[in-house]
Scaffold this motif. Sequence first.
Motif, PDB file in Angstrom:
ATOM      1  N   ALA A   1       0.831  -1.209   0.000  1.00 37.60           N
ATOM      2  CA  ALA A   1       0.000   0.000   0.000  1.00 37.60           C
ATOM      3  C   ALA A   1       0.865   1.259   0.000  1.00 37.60           C
ATOM      4  O   ALA A   1       0.635   2.193  -0.784  1.00 37.60           O
ATOM      5  CB  ALA A   1      -0.927  -0.010   1.212  1.00 37.60           C
ATOM      6  N   PHE A   2       1.873   1.290   0.871  1.00 35.88           N
ATOM      7  CA  PHE A   2       2.729   2.482   0.922  1.00 35.88           C
ATOM      8  C   PHE A   2       3.585   2.606  -0.324  1.00 35.88           C
ATOM      9  O   PHE A   2       3.850   3.727  -0.791  1.00 35.88           O
ATOM     10  CB  PHE A   2       3.606   2.450   2.183  1.00 35.88           C
ATOM     11  N   LEU A   3       4.012   1.490  -0.887  1.00 30.61           N
ATOM     12  CA  LEU A   3       4.819   1.562  -2.108  1.00 30.61           C
ATOM     13  C   LEU A   3       3.998   2.139  -3.257  1.00 30.61           C
ATOM     14  O   LEU A   3       4.494   2.970  -4.043  1.00 30.61           O
ATOM     15  CB  LEU A   3       5.340   0.167  -2.467  1.00 30.61           C
TER      16      LEU A   3
ATOM     17  N   TRP B   1      12.199   2.892   2.182  1.00 31.65           N
ATOM     18  CA  TRP B   1      11.112   1.928   2.346  1.00 31.65           C
ATOM     19  C   TRP B   1      11.513   0.549   1.807  1.00 31.65           C
ATOM     20  O   TRP B   1      11.167  -0.483   2.380  1.00 31.65           O
ATOM     21  CB  TRP B   1       9.861   2.431   1.637  1.00 31.65           C
ATOM     22  N   GLY B   2      12.276   0.545   0.716  1.00 29.21           N
ATOM     23  CA  GLY B   2      12.762  -0.723   0.187  1.00 29.21           C
ATOM     24  C   GLY B   2      13.694  -1.425   1.170  1.00 29.21           C
ATOM     25  O   GLY B   2      13.594  -2.641   1.371  1.00 29.21           O
ATOM     26  N   LEU B   3      14.589  -0.642   1.814  1.00 30.82           N
ATOM     27  CA  LEU B   3      15.484  -1.240   2.807  1.00 30.82           C
ATOM     28  C   LEU B   3      14.694  -1.762   4.007  1.00 30.82           C
ATOM     29  O   LEU B   3      14.985  -2.843   4.530  1.00 30.82           O
ATOM     30  CB  LEU B   3      16.509  -0.198   3.273  1.00 30.82           C
ATOM     31  N   ALA B   4      13.703  -0.991   4.453  1.00 29.73           N
ATOM     32  CA  ALA B   4      12.879  -1.437   5.580  1.00 29.73           C
ATOM     33  C   ALA B   4      12.115  -2.705   5.213  1.00 29.73           C
ATOM     34  O   ALA B   4      11.991  -3.631   6.034  1.00 29.73           O
ATOM     35  CB  ALA B   4      11.916  -0.326   5.988  1.00 29.73           C
ATOM     36  N   SER B   5      11.604  -2.768   3.991  1.00 26.78           N
ATOM     37  CA  SER B   5      10.873  -3.957   3.552  1.00 26.78           C
ATOM     38  C   SER B   5      11.805  -5.165   3.466  1.00 26.78           C
ATOM     39  O   SER B   5      11.419  -6.285   3.820  1.00 26.78           O
ATOM     40  CB  SER B   5      10.218  -3.704   2.189  1.00 26.78           C
TER      41      SER B   5
ATOM     42  N   VAL C   1       5.879  -0.837  14.064  1.00 33.81           N
ATOM     43  CA  VAL C   1       6.958   0.117  13.783  1.00 33.81           C
ATOM     44  C   VAL C   1       7.085   0.331  12.277  1.00 33.81           C
ATOM     45  O   VAL C   1       7.278   1.464  11.794  1.00 33.81           O
ATOM     46  CB  VAL C   1       8.287  -0.412  14.376  1.00 33.81           C
ATOM     47  N   TYR C   2       6.954  -0.749  11.516  1.00 33.45           N
ATOM     48  CA  TYR C   2       7.036  -0.687  10.053  1.00 33.45           C
ATOM     49  C   TYR C   2       5.930   0.203   9.494  1.00 33.45           C
ATOM     50  O   TYR C   2       6.175   1.078   8.645  1.00 33.45           O
ATOM     51  CB  TYR C   2       6.920  -2.120   9.528  1.00 33.45           C
ATOM     52  N   ALA C   3       4.712   0.019   9.994  1.00 32.46           N
ATOM     53  CA  ALA C   3       3.591   0.844   9.535  1.00 32.46           C
ATOM     54  C   ALA C   3       3.776   2.300   9.941  1.00 32.46           C
ATOM     55  O   ALA C   3       3.465   3.227   9.166  1.00 32.46           O
ATOM     56  CB  ALA C   3       2.277   0.294  10.107  1.00 32.46           C
ATOM     57  N   ALA C   4       4.289   2.535  11.168  1.00 33.40           N
ATOM     58  CA  ALA C   4       4.521   3.903  11.632  1.00 33.40           C
ATOM     59  C   ALA C   4       5.567   4.601  10.770  1.00 33.40           C
ATOM     60  O   ALA C   4       5.442   5.799  10.456  1.00 33.40           O
ATOM     61  CB  ALA C   4       4.964   3.878  13.095  1.00 33.40           C
ATOM     62  N   LEU C   5       6.607   3.861  10.368  1.00 32.52           N
ATOM     63  CA  LEU C   5       7.621   4.437   9.484  1.00 32.52           C
ATOM     64  C   LEU C   5       7.004   4.835   8.158  1.00 32.52           C
ATOM     65  O   LEU C   5       7.258   5.937   7.636  1.00 32.52           O
ATOM     66  CB  LEU C   5       8.743   3.414   9.270  1.00 32.52           C
TER      67      LEU C   5
ATOM     68  N   GLY D   1       4.862   7.899   8.706  1.00 30.47           N
ATOM     69  CA  GLY D   1       5.667   9.094   8.962  1.00 30.47           C
ATOM     70  C   GLY D   1       6.316   9.615   7.696  1.00 30.47           C
ATOM     71  O   GLY D   1       6.339  10.843   7.464  1.00 30.47           O
ATOM     72  N   MET D   2       6.837   8.752   6.870  1.00 31.82           N
ATOM     73  CA  MET D   2       7.488   9.205   5.632  1.00 31.82           C
ATOM     74  C   MET D   2       6.466   9.762   4.657  1.00 31.82           C
ATOM     75  O   MET D   2       6.819  10.530   3.755  1.00 31.82           O
ATOM     76  CB  MET D   2       8.272   8.049   5.006  1.00 31.82           C
ATOM     77  N   ARG D   3       5.216   9.374   4.851  1.00 30.91           N
ATOM     78  CA  ARG D   3       4.148   9.932   4.008  1.00 30.91           C
ATOM     79  C   ARG D   3       4.093  11.445   4.150  1.00 30.91           C
ATOM     80  O   ARG D   3       3.893  12.174   3.162  1.00 30.91           O
ATOM     81  CB  ARG D   3       2.823   9.287   4.406  1.00 30.91           C
ATOM     82  N   TYR D   4       4.299  11.942   5.390  1.00 31.09           N
ATOM     83  CA  TYR D   4       4.256  13.398   5.617  1.00 31.09           C
ATOM     84  C   TYR D   4       5.458  14.099   4.997  1.00 31.09           C
ATOM     85  O   TYR D   4       5.370  15.258   4.588  1.00 31.09           O
ATOM     86  CB  TYR D   4       4.206  13.692   7.118  1.00 31.09           C
TER      87      TYR D   4
END
Length: 614
Positions: free
Chosen positions: A532-534, A562-566, A600-604, A607-610
């Motif tokens: 969804a975020f991607l 986001w790719g690194l987090a994924s 934490v993953y969803a919060a990241l 947060g990056m959305r903003y």
Amino acid sequence: MKRSTPVLAIVLAPIALIGLALLWKPAIVPLYVSVWHGNTAVQWRLRSGDPQTREKALLDAMSVRSPNEALFEKIVDIMRTDAVRQVRGAAAHTLGQIGHRQALPATAKQALSELILVGDDAMLSAVMNAAGASAAHNPYPDEVTRRIARVFSEQHFEGVYPAAAEALGQIGAAQPMSSEVFEAMNSVFQRPDKRGIRERLATACAQIATRQSLPVTTLDILADMLKNDSNDRIRIQAIYALAHAGADYPAAKVLITEATQNANKGVQEAAQHGLRIMEYKQSFAGRDPAALALDRSLPVETRLKALALLEVKGDYLRVREQILLLAADEDRQVAVAALGKLHQVAGSPDDDFDRRVLIPRLSAAMSHADPRLRRAAYEAFSRLSTSNPGYRRRAGDFHAQFEAGAADPDANIRVIALAALLAGAPGAEEEDAIRERALNDADPVVRRYAVSWLVGLNLKSDKRQALLDKAKQDPDASVREEAVAAQRKWESRPRSWPIELVQMWQAGEYAKLGMETLTYATIAAPVMIGGAFLVYYMARLLTYLFQRRWRAVAVVAVMAIWGLASYGMFMLYFVAGHASRLDTGGTLLLAGILWAVIAVYAALGWGMRYLIRR
């Protein structure tokens, strides 16, 4: 400027991601490799002041497709002068691996030779390993092999001796070595206290014997070790060395035959393999397998072995003609074996050769009086119609041949033909007719095979069950047993997860249902969040690109993070998936940890959305 993401961008984002995924392997990865693993990039990284960067660049240098002279000069310079010993060793390893596939420049070979002749223990192992690895394409002077052989009579670190033995095996298999080298090896064989080194040198002799000749003095020592040495690993390697050198050492066959009765199973198996090696070398070494297979004066066993070795490569047209000649051989065993290779030389039904020669030859074999030939021909044609794209598209053109096979007096041929007809049936009605025909065949062999087909066919459940019930009443016991086995296999087949959950609910297995639901949810959550975020980030990127705003650069950075987090999430789940079997408490604890990380993953992501909306 509006912050909202246009609907069109949200629609196009998944399409862009799919396009990126499709381009990843054929375009993006090769582009990355060509740039990051190119001569210029690797040389630039080799100049780094960080030893780890230089070492990593040396590893990447192995992947450079066409190393240029400047890159070789830099690698040689590092091997000679780098302040870090580990980096110097990595440079030698890189030269060895490049030399394993191509000839090295004279400067690189000279540097390796010099370091072998005058290098200290810190580099001696590395450069000997490199010389051995590159020996197939890079001959080395006798003074180098003599220097390596002298290692065994000198005092060195323990790791130097195995490297010397391996290097002599690789170099000796690629080029003849002087008698001094073998004398040094022979002297080590006569030292029982050198147990580990003797094993390594025995392995080196076995490797040398595959390509080059061993001196009789060395073969005598190997023969003595085979008979009298207490180390079975040395005896096994002596067997292989003697087997490959059998033509030059008449006593080898007797010694190896005696070893087949050895008390040690490993020695027995090695001796049996050694006899097969000797038989192969005597019959086939240096001879064309096709010529041997066509030679009717040879025993049929030899011809069949030669035919099995026949590979369809190189002179393709010649091999194709030879296989067709063998398919018409007067010896039925040879003809059957050749028919089994016809699928390797077939092109397409429209090819001139197939239309003029191959198909008529197969059709003639299908009507041959000998059922073995007919069976082999139908098997070959069936394989063509299923595995060859050209023949598969034109399967309907050969319906008459398979119809004839379905009426053949041989039951096994009818099975092959009916299976081919079923695979090429144009619709459900034709499939039902062929199925009924097979299930009502007079021979239980055909009926048994037909029952086994019911499991994998795309049938309605009630129709499949009716056919299985009918087969369970068959007069032949083997057909009834096959029907029961097919029923069991069908009922135990893997089901989709929604059906499995419903079955657990119906069976009252609520605890298991809860754990399975938790597992599926824990796996699905990060996938849905990541996707969804991607998609959202890609939509923002498309929006900023359309608006020609520099904020698109920030979106690329966010997508990289986001790719690194994924990737981190993937590795976490990979580790969790390989955890030991856990009880209920352990599983719940693991799920709790994963859900905390998911939060934490969803919060990241949120947060990056903003960061990319402002």
